[in-house]
Design a protein around this motif. Structure first.
Motif, PDB file in Angstrom:
ATOM      1  N   THR A  30       0.829  -1.209   0.000  1.00 23.97           N
ATOM      2  CA  THR A  30       0.000   0.000   0.000  1.00 23.97           C
ATOM      3  C   THR A  30       0.861   1.256   0.000  1.00 23.97           C
ATOM      4  O   THR A  30       0.644   2.162  -0.811  1.00 23.97           O
ATOM      5  CB  THR A  30      -0.931  -0.002   1.233  1.00 23.97           C
ATOM      6  OG1 THR A  30      -1.814  -1.113   1.140  1.00 23.97           O
ATOM      7  CG2 THR A  30      -1.734   1.274   1.326  1.00 23.97           C
ATOM      8  N   MET A  99      -5.009  -0.922  -4.495  1.00 23.62           N
ATOM      9  CA  MET A  99      -5.346  -0.243  -3.240  1.00 23.62           C
ATOM     10  C   MET A  99      -6.777  -0.583  -2.826  1.00 23.62           C
ATOM     11  O   MET A  99      -7.039  -0.815  -1.642  1.00 23.62           O
ATOM     12  CB  MET A  99      -5.203   1.271  -3.395  1.00 23.62           C
ATOM     13  CG  MET A  99      -3.830   1.712  -3.799  1.00 23.62           C
ATOM     14  SD  MET A  99      -2.708   1.625  -2.450  1.00 23.62           S
ATOM     15  CE  MET A  99      -2.549   3.336  -2.137  1.00 23.62           C
ATOM     16  N   ALA A 157      -5.059   1.958   3.056  1.00 20.85           N
ATOM     17  CA  ALA A 157      -5.306   1.605   1.660  1.00 20.85           C
ATOM     18  C   ALA A 157      -6.473   2.398   1.083  1.00 20.85           C
ATOM     19  O   ALA A 157      -6.391   2.918  -0.034  1.00 20.85           O
ATOM     20  CB  ALA A 157      -5.560   0.102   1.528  1.00 20.85           C
TER      21      ALA A 157
END
Length: 186
Positions: A30, A99, A157
């Motif tokens: 991330t 993500m 994220a």
């Protein structure tokens, strides 16, 4: 705090290690995607902003820094400019879907770790006749660490996904504005 963490890790099972390792990899990916894509998008947006300003100023020429200019080779074709816009946005948004995947799956990975931890805690107490809340509570609270880790990863994220999505949108606006000006000027 460190003693508590070391004690937690010493008493954890293999599943807990696997879940925490998985979430650690998620967190590293991330941050890597965010920092890499964010810096690339900043450069792209800055170049396209300057290119749009050049097109709307007295110069009325395509900026050599513009990705749209590089792709279209100074063409005024509506179809070619549109295809270039799509290609630039596709390249600019690469990695962003990861993500979203991490944001949506990490809480479930953490929850899996928690469920297994609670099952293991109850299995330890199966042979005892009397178990008080003071014995059960620490075991369950240790199991909840995995859920907390999953939620923490998901927060980063999701936030980074939203930031990058907004930057891709901003880039798209600059590209479309340039295309429309170029087509209008013929």
């Amino acid at each position: 705090m460190i003693t508590t963490l070391l004690n937690y890790l010493a008493n954890s099972s293999a599943i807990t290690y696997i879940v925490l390792a998985h979430l650690s990899i998620y967190l590293i990916v991330t941050f890597w995607i965010f920092f890499y894509r964010n810096s690339a998008l900043k450069i792209l947006i800055n170049n396209e902003r300057k290119a749009l300003e050049a097109l709307t100023s007295r110069e009325s020429k395509f900026s050599p820094l513009s990705a749209l200019n590089k792709c279209s080779n100074n063409s005024n074709s509506k179809e070619l400019l549109h295809a270039c816009e799509i290609n630039i946005i596709k390249d600019a948004s690469s990695g962003i879907s990861w993500m979203a995947i991490i944001a949506s799956t990490s809480p479930f990975v953490g929850l899996f770790g928690t469920v297994v931890g609670i099952l293991e805690a109850f299995a330890k107490f199966a042979n005892e006749t009397k178990v008080s809340f003071t014995v059960i509570a620490p075991a369950i609270s240790e199991a909840l660490v995995a859920t907390a880790a999953g939620i923490l990863v998901a927060i980063f994220a999701y936030t980074f996904h939203q930031i990058l999505s907004r930057k891709v949108y901003e880039l798209n606006v600059f590209l479309k504005a340039q295309s429309e000006i170029i087509i209008a000027k013929g």
